[in-house]
Design a protein around this motif. Sequence first.
Motif, PDB file in Angstrom:
ATOM      1  N   ASN A   1       4.315   0.893   6.000  1.00  0.00           N
ATOM      2  CA  ASN A   1       3.887  -0.224   5.846  1.00  0.00           C
ATOM      3  C   ASN A   1       4.833  -1.175   6.739  1.00  0.00           C
ATOM      4  OD1 ASN A   1       2.065  -0.659   4.390  1.00  0.00           O
ATOM      5  ND2 ASN A   1       2.553   0.289   2.750  1.00  0.00           N
ATOM      6  N   TYR A   2       4.872  -2.150   7.669  1.00  0.00           N
ATOM      7  CA  TYR A   2       6.154  -2.717   8.508  1.00  0.00           C
ATOM      8  C   TYR A   2       5.929  -4.030   7.340  1.00  0.00           C
ATOM      9  CZ  TYR A   2       3.457  -3.428  11.757  1.00  0.00           C
ATOM     10  OH  TYR A   2       2.123  -4.565  12.937  1.00  0.00           O
ATOM     11  N   SER A   3       6.501  -5.059   7.591  1.00  0.00           N
ATOM     12  CA  SER A   3       7.193  -6.175   7.946  1.00  0.00           C
ATOM     13  C   SER A   3       6.799  -7.245   9.229  1.00  0.00           C
ATOM     14  CB  SER A   3       7.680  -6.934   6.874  1.00  0.00           C
ATOM     15  OG  SER A   3       8.263  -8.527   6.805  1.00  0.00           O
TER      16      SER A   3
ATOM     17  N   ARG B   1       0.887  -1.331   0.091  1.00  0.00           N
ATOM     18  CA  ARG B   1      -0.059   0.141  -0.245  1.00  0.00           C
ATOM     19  C   ARG B   1       1.026   1.019   0.307  1.00  0.00           C
ATOM     20  NH1 ARG B   1      -5.206   1.039   0.776  1.00  0.00           N
ATOM     21  NH2 ARG B   1      -6.033   2.685   1.209  1.00  0.00           N
ATOM     22  N   GLY B   2       0.594   2.092  -0.606  1.00  0.00           N
ATOM     23  CA  GLY B   2       0.933   3.612  -0.788  1.00  0.00           C
ATOM     24  C   GLY B   2       1.357   4.425   0.930  1.00  0.00           C
ATOM     25  N   VAL B   3       2.364   4.841   0.149  1.00  0.00           N
ATOM     26  CA  VAL B   3       3.023   5.735   1.820  1.00  0.00           C
ATOM     27  C   VAL B   3       1.686   7.326   1.609  1.00  0.00           C
ATOM     28  CG1 VAL B   3       4.393   6.610   3.132  1.00  0.00           C
ATOM     29  CG2 VAL B   3       4.767   4.413   2.076  1.00  0.00           C
TER      30      VAL B   3
ATOM     31  N   ILE C   1      -6.640  -2.050  12.761  1.00  0.00           N
ATOM     32  CA  ILE C   1      -6.319  -2.154  11.990  1.00  0.00           C
ATOM     33  C   ILE C   1      -6.930  -3.977  11.248  1.00  0.00           C
ATOM     34  CG2 ILE C   1      -3.995  -3.289  10.339  1.00  0.00           C
ATOM     35  CD1 ILE C   1      -2.851  -0.699  11.323  1.00  0.00           C
ATOM     36  N   ASP C   2      -6.293  -5.008  12.352  1.00  0.00           N
ATOM     37  CA  ASP C   2      -6.516  -6.497  12.187  1.00  0.00           C
ATOM     38  C   ASP C   2      -8.063  -6.542  12.735  1.00  0.00           C
ATOM     39  OD1 ASP C   2      -4.813  -7.300  10.850  1.00  0.00           O
ATOM     40  OD2 ASP C   2      -3.758  -7.619  12.678  1.00  0.00           O
TER      41      ASP C   2
ATOM     42  N   ARG D   1      -0.111  -2.241   7.982  1.00  0.00           N
ATOM     43  CA  ARG D   1      -0.260  -0.713   7.781  1.00  0.00           C
ATOM     44  C   ARG D   1      -0.026  -0.750   9.524  1.00  0.00           C
ATOM     45  NH1 ARG D   1       0.348   2.201   3.820  1.00  0.00           N
ATOM     46  NH2 ARG D   1      -1.144   3.765   3.634  1.00  0.00           N
ATOM     47  N   HIS D   2       0.231   0.567   9.243  1.00  0.00           N
ATOM     48  CA  HIS D   2       0.623   2.113  10.929  1.00  0.00           C
ATOM     49  C   HIS D   2       0.508   2.673  10.855  1.00  0.00           C
ATOM     50  CE1 HIS D   2       2.667   2.254  15.053  1.00  0.00           C
ATOM     51  NE2 HIS D   2       4.053   2.955  14.281  1.00  0.00           N
TER      52      HIS D   2
END
Length: 631
Positions: free
Chosen positions: A83-85, A69-71, A299-300, A165-166
Amino acid sequence: MLARQSQLVAPDRELERFRFRVSLAGFAVFAAFVVLATRLFHLQVVQHDYYSTRAEDNRISLVPIVPNRGVIVDRHGTVLARNYSAFTLEITPSRVDDLDATIEGLGKLIEILPKDRKRFRRLLEESKTFESLPIRSRLSEEEVARFAANRYLFPGVEVKARLFRHYPEGPVGAHAIGYISRINKRDLEIIEDNEQTNNYKGTDHIGKSGVEQKYEFQLHGETGYEQVEIDAGGRAVRSLSRSAPVQGNNLTLTLDIKLQEMAEKAFGDRRGALVAIEPATGGILALVSVPTFDPNLFIDGIRSDDWDQLNNSPDKPLLNRALNGAYPPGSTFKPFMALAALETGKRTPGQAIADPGVFNFGGHQFRDDKKGGHGMVDMHKSIVVSCDTYYYVLANDMGIDAIARFMGQLGFGQRTGVDIEGESPGVLPSPEWKKRRFRRPEQQKWFAGETISIGIGQGYNSYTPIQLAQATATIANNGIMYRPHLVKYITDSRTGEKTMIEPEPLRVLPWKRQNVEVIKRALVGVNISGTSARAFAGAGYTSAGKTGTAQVFSLKGAEYKESRVKKELRDHALFIAYAPAEQPKIAVAVLVENGGFGAQSAAPIARMVFDYYLLGKLPKGAAKEDDVEGD
């Protein structure tokens, strides 16, 4: 003799019958073979291509690869959504013999909550059996190591890295930025209506509010696909080909997140809203609605206790007050009334009235906020000291139709068109509006006395903070009205090319420049010697503003004493302003719910915003409550 002949004939007849039956059976068998051969020819030859394609489709399946997803960043490049992994524990159902036993076994190694199990079951119903599905998200390093040591016990289970997403700023700017959450049935309908169904295969989340929602199809990107060969049992055998996903485009907002944070803190524990706009472009510098919420909770799938706390709170943190809260503007309406009087020729700047402190009309007494009145009041003074009587008389002279026409040009009673959803149109009262609003004929009639209250921003008047900010910016910009917007430009993730969101002038109002200057000088006077003078004492710049106080309920002629009124029934405090007055760079509208006088609660917040944005600092002090007079 005859008997013997009949016995000889009987076997011949039986033999003939037998031969007939055999022939008939043979014909039936032959016919059956002909039918089978014909069908076989049809399937093998005539429909060879069709069934070959079907077999190939059953052998090969397309597995979607969700794009990054775009920042989202603010005007200075501060990251607002990224976004983070993180590691997730995932199960491929087609490779697991006993799914329930596997989940139970995993639960003994790694904590798996009931909500995790519920989510997994829902995903299982929606997915193909060879797809890998998450049973736990965001594993710690210890949990990853613990599973790795016992991996041999769980065939079909593996740890994968997924993107999440964060929102680094947490609650700051949440109503503007918005959030993403899991796709529901209504979202699926929107995706289908926009012909994006194929592009959302494998996607679990979608924008739910703010720019995350409005610019969803820009931020989402393009889904990639992997061709996977599967066996008769639906198990993945090997990967045949892969088309990479395309990351979503990045958004740069007009927001100044540090200004946003400072403005939110300025409200303290009070409820309210603030909108700060760049007059020359319509770019929104801050969009505040307090109390706010943490978008990371959604988010979740938000926990039930968190949802209950947000949804059932009497402070309504999920309500975007800046866009969806409609309030009487109070005395902040007066500068627009004064400009309307000049433009329609109902008043000249020097024309004055004697203010005795009351205005009698139709057997009803409309009181001024100051006992005994303000003496002789011209237009400049009427704005600086916020004289109610002046505007009672003016509203009566202008009439509701002329007021409604002029205020409609300023955008009151209509959506501004800001680039996020959920905006309320507010209410611009008029006889036509009243006919639409009420059913009974006796309720639909417009009474002349109702116009009197309209003149001071009360009565049926009901506008959003963003409408007030837009109208204020229009005066600051000499009649050029821009559409408020939050996105400054969009950056293509593939090429890096930036597409600017050009400022969109909605209209150029044909105001006479000398009339606008009269209003501007009066607004400067408000902050120098008028109702908000103390709040702006010692400022290192010249600003223009107007205080306002809006009644929450009718006093029925009684004198307002804040200490005697319940907090939730106290007046709303409002303030509109722009600065620097000579060349405006920022225009604001501030609302403090149940805050009392605008000079007391709302003006000091605007001072903090201006000081930070123009000077890079916070003010040394604010107005003291017992030193404030009027709005």
